[in-house]
Design an enzyme around this catalytic site. Structure first.
Site, short mmCIF file in Angstrom:
data_model
loop_
_atom_site.label_atom_id
_atom_site.label_comp_id
_atom_site.label_asym_id
_atom_site.label_seq_id
_atom_site.Cartn_x
_atom_site.Cartn_y
_atom_site.Cartn_z
N ASP A 14 -2.55 -0.46 -6.05
CA ASP A 14 -1.09 -0.38 -6.09
C ASP A 14 -0.53 -0.45 -7.50
O ASP A 14 0.61 -0.89 -7.71
CB ASP A 14 -0.45 -1.50 -5.23
CG ASP A 14 -1.02 -1.57 -3.83
OD1 ASP A 14 -1.03 -0.52 -3.16
OD2 ASP A 14 -1.47 -2.65 -3.42
N HIS A 42 -0.65 6.45 -2.25
CA HIS A 42 0.01 6.75 -3.51
C HIS A 42 1.46 7.10 -3.22
O HIS A 42 1.74 7.93 -2.35
CB HIS A 42 -0.65 7.94 -4.21
CG HIS A 42 -2.01 7.62 -4.76
ND1 HIS A 42 -2.33 6.41 -5.28
CD2 HIS A 42 -3.12 8.39 -4.86
CE1 HIS A 42 -3.59 6.42 -5.69
NE2 HIS A 42 -4.09 7.61 -5.43
#
Length: 416
Positions: A14, A42
Site C-alpha cells: 500500500d 493498486h
C-alpha cells in the site's frame, strides 16, 4: 540488450506503487506483473477518476502499452473478467501467462474457513484464497491458466480433485460445485480469456531483445515476503525484487534500475508486528487524511511513523537504486514528525531487523513539521522542514529519493 526496470514496495504494501507505475508508464513499451493475486490492490487517480486495479497491470490506462500478467501471479478468472470490463480494446494490449495458476472459488472458501478456525491466532488474510492457491501450486496439485483452453479436460481434473479432497472440504464446509455448472463456468472463462492467454516469458524476452523498454510492477511489499517478511504474518509469494525474476522468467542480469516505493509514514493491514504503529490521535489523523482503507478489502490500515530500520533492510534485499516517496502531503500540519532510527531489543540498541520483530521497540528521532507541500512542483520550493525530513530518510537508509508525491494525482509528483 536492454534491461527491465522494477518498481517494488519497500514496506508492508500500500505504498503507492500504482501511481508511480502509472506515471512512469508513459516511458515504457511493456508493463509486467510478476506475483500475488487479487489480494493486491493498486489505486490510481487520473483527472479525478479513481481506478482500483487488482490483477491488471497499471499500464492498462495507457493505450500504447502492452501489459503482462506473469507466471508468478495467481489468477481469479472471475475477478479478472470483471476488471477487464472497465476497459475497451484490450486485445493486443493484455496478455496472461499460460503458466499462471488458477485461483478458483473453492480456494477462497478454504482460506476463509481456515482463518475462522484459527480464531485469535488468525493471520488476517484477505480471504481471497491466495494462500491455498499457492499451496496447491507448491504441492503440484494446482491448475494453470493454459488449461482453460480445454475446459472439458480441466473440469474432469477438478472434479477428481474435489473427490480426493472431499473429507477435508466437508470438514471445512467448502461447497463443491455441480459438474455441469463447473463446466459452463470454465467454458465462459475460455470464451472471454482465450485471446489473451500466451507464453508471456517469450513475449518479455522478445521485447527486451528488440530493445523495448520494460517495467516490472511489484505487488504488496518487501516486509510481506514469504521468506524475508514478518512470518507468519506475510503473503504467500516472494515480494522482493528477486520474485520478479521467477514470476516472469527473467534472469538477474536482466534487471536494471530498481525503484523502491515508500510512504512518508508507515501502514500495515491485518495482524503482525508493527514497531512504529501509533494507536493514538496521530495514527488516526494519518488514517483519516491518507484515506488508509484497503483497496481490496476496505479494511482500516494500521498507521504509524516512518521506520528507517525496516526500510533500510528491505532496500538491501531489493537492491533499491532510488526511492519514490509517497503521500508526503499526509504529514502536512503535524507539529512534530518522527523517524525510527533504531530499535531497543533485548536490552540492546540495534540498527537491523530481528527475526522476532514483535520484541523490538522503536527509538525515535523527532523533527519539526511543516505547513503544506500540496501543489509544489520543485524540490527547492518545498518547506525547509519537509526537505530536512526527506534528507534525513536518505541519510538513515543510504538511498536517495528521486520522486516525491504531494497528492494522489498523477501530475503532483516532484522529480529530482
Amino acid at each position: 540488450m536492454r534491461k527491465a526496470d522494477l518498481v517494488v514496495g519497500v514496506q508492508w504494501g500500500d505504498e503507492g506503487k500504482g501511481k508511480i507505475v502509472d506515471m512512469l508508464g508513459l516511458n515504457y513499451d511493456m508493463i509486467c506483473r510478476s506475483q500475488g493475486g487479487h489480494n493486491a490492490g493498486h489505486t490510481i487517480w487520473v483527472d479525478g477518476v479513481r481506478y482500483a486495479l487488482h490483477l491488471v497491470p497499471s499500464g492498462i490506462l495507457h493505450k500504447n502499452i502492452i501489459n503482462i500478467i506473469g507466471n508468478g501471479v495467481v489468477v481469479s478468472p472471475e475477478v479478472l473478467i470483471t476488471e477487464m470490463a472497465q476497459f475497451d480494446n484490450l486485445e493486443g494490449r493484455l496478455y496472461i501467462s499460460d503458466k499462471a495458476h488458477l485461483n478458483l472459488s473453492y480456494h477462497s472458501q478454504v482460506d476463509q474457513a481456515k482463518e475462522r478456525l484459527k480464531g485469535e491466532k488468525a493471520i488476517g488474510t484477505t480471504g481471497k484464497g491466495i494462500g491455498p492457491t499457492y499451496a496447491d501450486k507448491i504441492s503440484r496439485s494446482g491448475h494453470r491458466v493454459g488449461e482453460l483452453l480445454e475446459p472439458e479436460r480441466l473440469c474432469d481434473a477438478l472434479m477428481h480433485d474435489f473427490e480426493t479432497n472431499k473429507p477435508v472440504f466437508d470438514a471445512l464446509g467448502v461447497k463443491i460445485p455441480e459438474e455441469n455448472e463447473l463446466l459452463e463456468e470454465l467454458k465462459r472463462y475460455k470464451e472471454v480469456l482465450a485471446p489473451f492467454i500466451a507464453n508471456t516469458t517469450n513475449l518479455v524476452w522478445k521485447a527486451l531483445d528488440e530493445d523495448k523498454k520494460v517495467l516490472l510492477e511489484g505487488a504488496q511489499g518487501t516486509l510481506l515476503d514469504i521468506d524475508h517478511g514478518t512470518y507468519p504474518y506475510v503473503t504467500s509469494s516472494n515480494t522482493i525484487s528477486a520474485g520478479a525474476c521467477t514470476g516472469l522468467g527473467l534472469n538477474p542480469k536482466e534487471i536494471g534500475k530498481v525503484i523502491g516505493v515508500i510512504k512518508a509514514y508507515t501502514t500495515r493491514v491485518g495482524h503482525g508486528p508493527f514497531p512504529t504503529e501509533d494507536k493514538g490521535t496521530n495514527g488516526d489523523k494519518m488514517c483519516e487524511i491518507g484515506k488508509e482503507f484497503g483497496t481490496t478489502t476496505g479494511r482500516r490500515r494500521r498507521c504509524g511513523w516512518f521506520d528507517a530500520v525496516s526500510v533500510k533492510y528491505a532496500s538491501r534485499l531489493d537492491g533499491v537504486d532510488t526511492y519514490a516517496l509517497m503521500k508526503l502531503d499526509v504529514l502536512d500540519g503535524f507539529e512534530v514528525v518522527k523517524i525510527c532510527k533504531a530499535y531497543q531489543y533485548n536490552g540492546e540498541t540495534i540498527d537491523y531487523v530481528p527475526t522476532d520483530l514483535e520484541n523490538a521497540t522503536p527509538i525515535y528521532e523527532e523533527l519539526a513539521g511543516w505547513d503544506s507541500v500540496k501543489g509544489i512542483s520543485r524540490y527547492e520550493d518545498l518547506p525547509a522542514n519537509a526537505r530536512a525530513y526527506i534528507e534525513r530518510i536518505e541519510e538513515l537508509t543510504g538511498v536517495k529519493v528521486g520522486y516525491i508525491s504531494t497528492s494522489p494525482e498523477r501530475s503532483d509528483t516532484i522529480i529530482r
